[in-house]
Design a protein around this motif. Sequence first.
Motif, short mmCIF file in Angstrom:
data_model
loop_
_atom_site.label_atom_id
_atom_site.label_comp_id
_atom_site.label_asym_id
_atom_site.label_seq_id
_atom_site.Cartn_x
_atom_site.Cartn_y
_atom_site.Cartn_z
N GLU A 13 2.93 -52.47 32.56
CA GLU A 13 3.90 -52.81 31.28
C GLU A 13 5.16 -51.85 31.45
O GLU A 13 6.43 -52.45 30.99
CB GLU A 13 3.16 -52.23 30.14
CG GLU A 13 2.13 -53.27 29.89
CD GLU A 13 1.48 -53.08 28.57
OE1 GLU A 13 1.70 -52.14 27.67
OE2 GLU A 13 0.83 -54.00 28.12
N ALA A 14 5.24 -50.54 32.02
CA ALA A 14 6.36 -49.91 31.86
C ALA A 14 7.34 -50.38 32.99
O ALA A 14 8.70 -50.50 32.56
CB ALA A 14 6.00 -48.48 32.46
N ARG A 15 7.10 -51.03 33.88
CA ARG A 15 7.85 -51.71 35.04
C ARG A 15 8.40 -53.02 34.44
O ARG A 15 9.57 -53.32 34.47
CB ARG A 15 7.24 -51.96 36.43
CG ARG A 15 8.04 -52.58 37.32
CD ARG A 15 9.32 -51.69 37.70
NE ARG A 15 10.08 -52.23 38.63
CZ ARG A 15 11.29 -52.87 38.12
NH1 ARG A 15 11.46 -52.88 36.93
NH2 ARG A 15 12.22 -53.41 39.04
N ALA A 16 7.63 -53.66 33.52
CA ALA A 16 8.17 -54.98 32.86
C ALA A 16 9.22 -54.45 31.67
O ALA A 16 10.27 -55.08 31.84
CB ALA A 16 6.93 -55.59 32.34
N LEU A 17 8.88 -53.58 30.94
CA LEU A 17 9.86 -53.09 30.14
C LEU A 17 11.14 -52.49 30.75
O LEU A 17 12.26 -52.86 30.11
CB LEU A 17 9.35 -51.83 29.15
CG LEU A 17 10.01 -51.20 28.18
CD1 LEU A 17 10.40 -52.35 27.11
CD2 LEU A 17 9.24 -50.09 27.46
N GLN A 18 11.12 -51.76 31.73
CA GLN A 18 12.22 -51.55 32.51
C GLN A 18 12.98 -52.56 32.96
O GLN A 18 14.45 -52.66 32.56
CB GLN A 18 11.91 -50.79 33.80
CG GLN A 18 13.25 -50.09 34.56
CD GLN A 18 12.67 -49.52 35.68
OE1 GLN A 18 11.46 -49.35 36.04
NE2 GLN A 18 13.84 -49.57 36.79
N GLY A 56 12.96 -54.11 23.53
CA GLY A 56 12.04 -54.39 24.86
C GLY A 56 10.51 -54.18 24.43
O GLY A 56 9.70 -55.24 24.95
N LEU A 57 10.13 -53.49 23.56
CA LEU A 57 8.76 -53.35 23.09
C LEU A 57 8.31 -54.80 22.24
O LEU A 57 7.41 -55.13 22.49
CB LEU A 57 8.30 -52.24 22.37
CG LEU A 57 8.50 -50.71 23.19
CD1 LEU A 57 8.33 -49.74 22.33
CD2 LEU A 57 7.51 -50.78 24.13
N THR A 58 9.26 -55.14 21.77
CA THR A 58 8.93 -56.36 20.72
C THR A 58 8.89 -57.47 21.60
O THR A 58 7.84 -58.44 21.48
CB THR A 58 10.18 -56.54 19.56
OG1 THR A 58 9.91 -55.25 18.81
CG2 THR A 58 9.63 -57.76 19.02
N VAL A 59 9.68 -57.71 22.50
CA VAL A 59 9.43 -58.82 23.76
C VAL A 59 8.60 -58.65 24.41
O VAL A 59 7.94 -59.61 24.97
CB VAL A 59 11.13 -58.75 24.31
CG1 VAL A 59 10.91 -59.80 25.48
CG2 VAL A 59 12.14 -58.99 23.37
N LEU A 60 7.98 -57.61 24.91
CA LEU A 60 7.04 -57.50 25.82
C LEU A 60 5.72 -58.01 25.76
O LEU A 60 5.36 -58.61 26.56
CB LEU A 60 6.80 -55.88 26.19
CG LEU A 60 5.89 -55.41 27.39
CD1 LEU A 60 6.74 -55.86 28.65
CD2 LEU A 60 5.81 -53.84 27.52
N GLY A 61 5.16 -57.85 24.60
CA GLY A 61 3.83 -58.65 24.32
C GLY A 61 3.96 -59.87 24.50
O GLY A 61 3.24 -60.67 24.80
#
Length: 150
Positions: free
Chosen positions: A101-106, A117-122
């Motif tokens: 998840e951290a790499r995707a958020l990056q 990014g946190l809203t989009v991530l899920g």
Amino acid sequence: MEKVGKARIYVGGGDERGVMFDNVEIHSSGVVRASDRRLWEQEELGSAEGETKAVYYAPHAWHKIEPETPRNCTLWVSDVDFHAESDWQWVASCLAFGDIEARALQYLEDRYPGFDGLTVLGKAFDRGAHLGLDEGDRRVRFAWARMLDA
């Protein structure tokens, strides 16, 4: 700096067993920072965590570090026009499960700095996140896989 996570550090020439630490970091200078942590419950607030010990090893003091968590995951992204078919592209390999998840958020923060990014991530790990941009709408999806033991 490389964050190794929970790992066993071998120091000196005769150290056969090594010492296990909850968190290990290797700095670019070769210095290793190792620490142990403890979890506890804080009344009315929930879980808390703190370091109980921190140790630094000079570059010449340690000779091997064995991570406890395997880095056996790969992450892909499909970042396409909203109505286009998915087009999967490699993002990163040799990730620990906890780093996906951290790499995707990056990736999201680097590519789309105006979005939370946190809203989009899920959504991006589910069916895909819809991003409305001036240049046109995008659909971003993430997928990952873990290498199975041989």
